[in-house]
Design a protein around this motif. Structure first.
Motif, mmCIF file in Angstrom:
data_model
loop_
_atom_site.group_PDB
_atom_site.id
_atom_site.type_symbol
_atom_site.label_atom_id
_atom_site.label_comp_id
_atom_site.label_asym_id
_atom_site.label_seq_id
_atom_site.Cartn_x
_atom_site.Cartn_y
_atom_site.Cartn_z
ATOM 1 N N ASP A 1 -16.422 4.758 -3.240
ATOM 2 C CA ASP A 1 -15.591 4.023 -4.191
ATOM 3 C C ASP A 1 -14.343 4.827 -4.536
ATOM 4 O O ASP A 1 -13.286 4.256 -4.791
ATOM 5 C CB ASP A 1 -16.377 3.725 -5.480
ATOM 6 C CG ASP A 1 -17.470 2.703 -5.262
ATOM 7 O OD1 ASP A 1 -17.359 1.881 -4.325
ATOM 8 O OD2 ASP A 1 -18.449 2.717 -6.038
ATOM 9 N N THR A 2 -14.474 6.141 -4.527
ATOM 10 C CA THR A 2 -13.333 7.004 -4.828
ATOM 11 C C THR A 2 -12.223 6.780 -3.810
ATOM 12 O O THR A 2 -11.054 6.624 -4.182
ATOM 13 C CB THR A 2 -13.756 8.487 -4.813
ATOM 14 O OG1 THR A 2 -14.810 8.674 -5.762
ATOM 15 C CG2 THR A 2 -12.597 9.389 -5.153
ATOM 16 N N CYS A 3 -12.557 6.734 -2.554
ATOM 17 C CA CYS A 3 -11.561 6.502 -1.510
ATOM 18 C C CYS A 3 -10.921 5.125 -1.673
ATOM 19 O O CYS A 3 -9.707 4.984 -1.554
ATOM 20 C CB CYS A 3 -12.185 6.646 -0.134
ATOM 21 S SG CYS A 3 -10.980 6.521 1.204
ATOM 22 N N ARG A 4 -11.725 4.126 -1.949
ATOM 23 C CA ARG A 4 -11.181 2.781 -2.158
ATOM 24 C C ARG A 4 -10.220 2.762 -3.344
ATOM 25 O O ARG A 4 -9.216 2.064 -3.324
ATOM 26 C CB ARG A 4 -12.303 1.772 -2.349
ATOM 27 C CG ARG A 4 -12.960 1.364 -1.054
ATOM 28 C CD ARG A 4 -13.954 0.231 -1.239
ATOM 29 N NE ARG A 4 -15.202 0.662 -1.850
ATOM 30 C CZ ARG A 4 -16.172 1.308 -1.228
ATOM 31 N NH1 ARG A 4 -16.043 1.623 0.038
ATOM 32 N NH2 ARG A 4 -17.271 1.658 -1.852
ATOM 33 N N GLY A 5 -10.520 3.554 -4.353
ATOM 34 C CA GLY A 5 -9.662 3.619 -5.531
ATOM 35 C C GLY A 5 -8.288 4.182 -5.234
ATOM 36 O O GLY A 5 -7.290 3.777 -5.849
ATOM 37 N N ILE A 6 -8.207 5.095 -4.284
ATOM 38 C CA ILE A 6 -6.916 5.686 -3.927
ATOM 39 C C ILE A 6 -5.976 4.630 -3.359
ATOM 40 O O ILE A 6 -4.781 4.630 -3.628
ATOM 41 C CB ILE A 6 -7.095 6.834 -2.907
ATOM 42 C CG1 ILE A 6 -7.844 7.993 -3.551
ATOM 43 C CG2 ILE A 6 -5.751 7.302 -2.374
ATOM 44 C CD1 ILE A 6 -8.269 9.063 -2.577
ATOM 45 N N SER A 7 -6.514 3.720 -2.572
ATOM 46 C CA SER A 7 -5.696 2.689 -1.937
ATOM 47 C C SER A 7 -5.397 1.508 -2.847
ATOM 48 O O SER A 7 -4.617 0.634 -2.486
ATOM 49 C CB SER A 7 -6.387 2.187 -0.674
ATOM 50 O OG SER A 7 -6.491 3.237 0.259
ATOM 51 N N MET B 1 0.845 -1.181 0.000
ATOM 52 C CA MET B 1 0.000 0.000 0.000
ATOM 53 C C MET B 1 0.889 1.243 0.000
ATOM 54 O O MET B 1 1.959 1.251 0.561
ATOM 55 C CB MET B 1 -0.924 0.014 1.204
ATOM 56 C CG MET B 1 -1.745 1.290 1.263
ATOM 57 S SD MET B 1 -3.046 1.291 2.484
ATOM 58 C CE MET B 1 -4.160 0.130 1.738
ATOM 59 N N PHE B 2 0.419 2.282 -0.598
ATOM 60 C CA PHE B 2 1.165 3.517 -0.717
ATOM 61 C C PHE B 2 0.815 4.440 0.440
ATOM 62 O O PHE B 2 -0.248 4.344 1.037
ATOM 63 C CB PHE B 2 0.849 4.184 -2.058
ATOM 64 C CG PHE B 2 1.256 3.334 -3.212
ATOM 65 C CD1 PHE B 2 2.544 3.402 -3.705
ATOM 66 C CD2 PHE B 2 0.377 2.436 -3.781
ATOM 67 C CE1 PHE B 2 2.931 2.598 -4.760
ATOM 68 C CE2 PHE B 2 0.754 1.629 -4.829
ATOM 69 C CZ PHE B 2 2.037 1.709 -5.318
ATOM 70 N N ASP B 3 1.741 5.339 0.756
ATOM 71 C CA ASP B 3 1.502 6.290 1.831
ATOM 72 C C ASP B 3 0.658 7.430 1.291
ATOM 73 O O ASP B 3 1.170 8.401 0.752
ATOM 74 C CB ASP B 3 2.825 6.803 2.384
ATOM 75 C CG ASP B 3 2.636 7.714 3.569
ATOM 76 O OD1 ASP B 3 1.529 7.722 4.144
ATOM 77 O OD2 ASP B 3 3.587 8.419 3.918
ATOM 78 N N ASP B 4 -0.659 7.283 1.405
ATOM 79 C CA ASP B 4 -1.589 8.254 0.841
ATOM 80 C C ASP B 4 -2.256 9.109 1.915
ATOM 81 O O ASP B 4 -3.229 9.799 1.658
ATOM 82 C CB ASP B 4 -2.643 7.563 -0.015
ATOM 83 C CG ASP B 4 -3.292 6.374 0.677
ATOM 84 O OD1 ASP B 4 -3.263 6.323 1.919
ATOM 85 O OD2 ASP B 4 -3.819 5.512 -0.018
ATOM 86 N N THR B 5 -1.700 9.112 3.118
ATOM 87 C CA THR B 5 -2.305 9.827 4.234
ATOM 88 C C THR B 5 -2.428 11.317 3.963
ATOM 89 O O THR B 5 -3.471 11.918 4.221
ATOM 90 C CB THR B 5 -1.498 9.598 5.530
ATOM 91 O OG1 THR B 5 -1.382 8.198 5.742
ATOM 92 C CG2 THR B 5 -2.170 10.236 6.714
ATOM 93 N N SER B 6 -1.378 11.933 3.444
ATOM 94 C CA SER B 6 -1.414 13.375 3.171
ATOM 95 C C SER B 6 -2.477 13.706 2.136
ATOM 96 O O SER B 6 -3.207 14.696 2.273
ATOM 97 C CB SER B 6 -0.059 13.865 2.684
ATOM 98 O OG SER B 6 0.897 13.708 3.695
ATOM 99 N N LEU B 7 -2.567 12.905 1.106
ATOM 100 C CA LEU B 7 -3.570 13.113 0.066
ATOM 101 C C LEU B 7 -4.972 13.026 0.653
ATOM 102 O O LEU B 7 -5.817 13.888 0.400
ATOM 103 C CB LEU B 7 -3.396 12.082 -1.055
ATOM 104 C CG LEU B 7 -4.430 12.101 -2.170
ATOM 105 C CD1 LEU B 7 -4.433 13.446 -2.889
ATOM 106 C CD2 LEU B 7 -4.161 10.963 -3.142
ATOM 107 N N LEU B 8 -5.220 12.017 1.459
ATOM 108 C CA LEU B 8 -6.535 11.848 2.067
ATOM 109 C C LEU B 8 -6.870 13.013 2.992
ATOM 110 O O LEU B 8 -8.012 13.497 2.992
ATOM 111 C CB LEU B 8 -6.607 10.522 2.830
ATOM 112 C CG LEU B 8 -6.524 9.267 1.977
ATOM 113 C CD1 LEU B 8 -6.487 8.029 2.863
ATOM 114 C CD2 LEU B 8 -7.663 9.191 0.991
ATOM 115 N N CYS B 9 -5.909 13.483 3.752
ATOM 116 C CA CYS B 9 -6.154 14.629 4.646
ATOM 117 C C CYS B 9 -6.534 15.868 3.848
ATOM 118 O O CYS B 9 -7.474 16.577 4.220
ATOM 119 C CB CYS B 9 -4.918 14.914 5.485
ATOM 120 S SG CYS B 9 -4.644 13.721 6.800
#
Length: 64
Positions: A34-40, A1-9
């Motif tokens: 579904d958009t959030c699931r797509g990020i991960s 999994m990618f570090d997408d924490t900053s993007l999500l915030c």
């Protein structure tokens, strides 16, 4: 999994402001999308999108 924490915030903060939702409401709405699931999902490449692009996808998903 990618570090997408900053993007999500960034996405959650922008959505909360633009819709006048509480932070908790925004997290609940966005994280169930579904958009959030797509990020991960590394297959989609969405983790490379700009926050504005993610928000636009989420808004499109909401309007369907």
């Amino acid at each position: 999994m990618f570090d997408d924490t900053s993007l999500l915030c960034l996405v959650v903060e922008n959505l909360a402001q633009s819709h006048s939702w509480t932070y908790e409401e925004t997290i609940e709405r966005f994280y169930r999308s579904d958009t959030c699931r797509g990020i991960s999902d590394s297959e989609t490449g969405m983790f490379t999108y700009a926050p504005r692009e993610i928000i636009e996808l989420f808004e499109e998903e909401r309007s369907v």
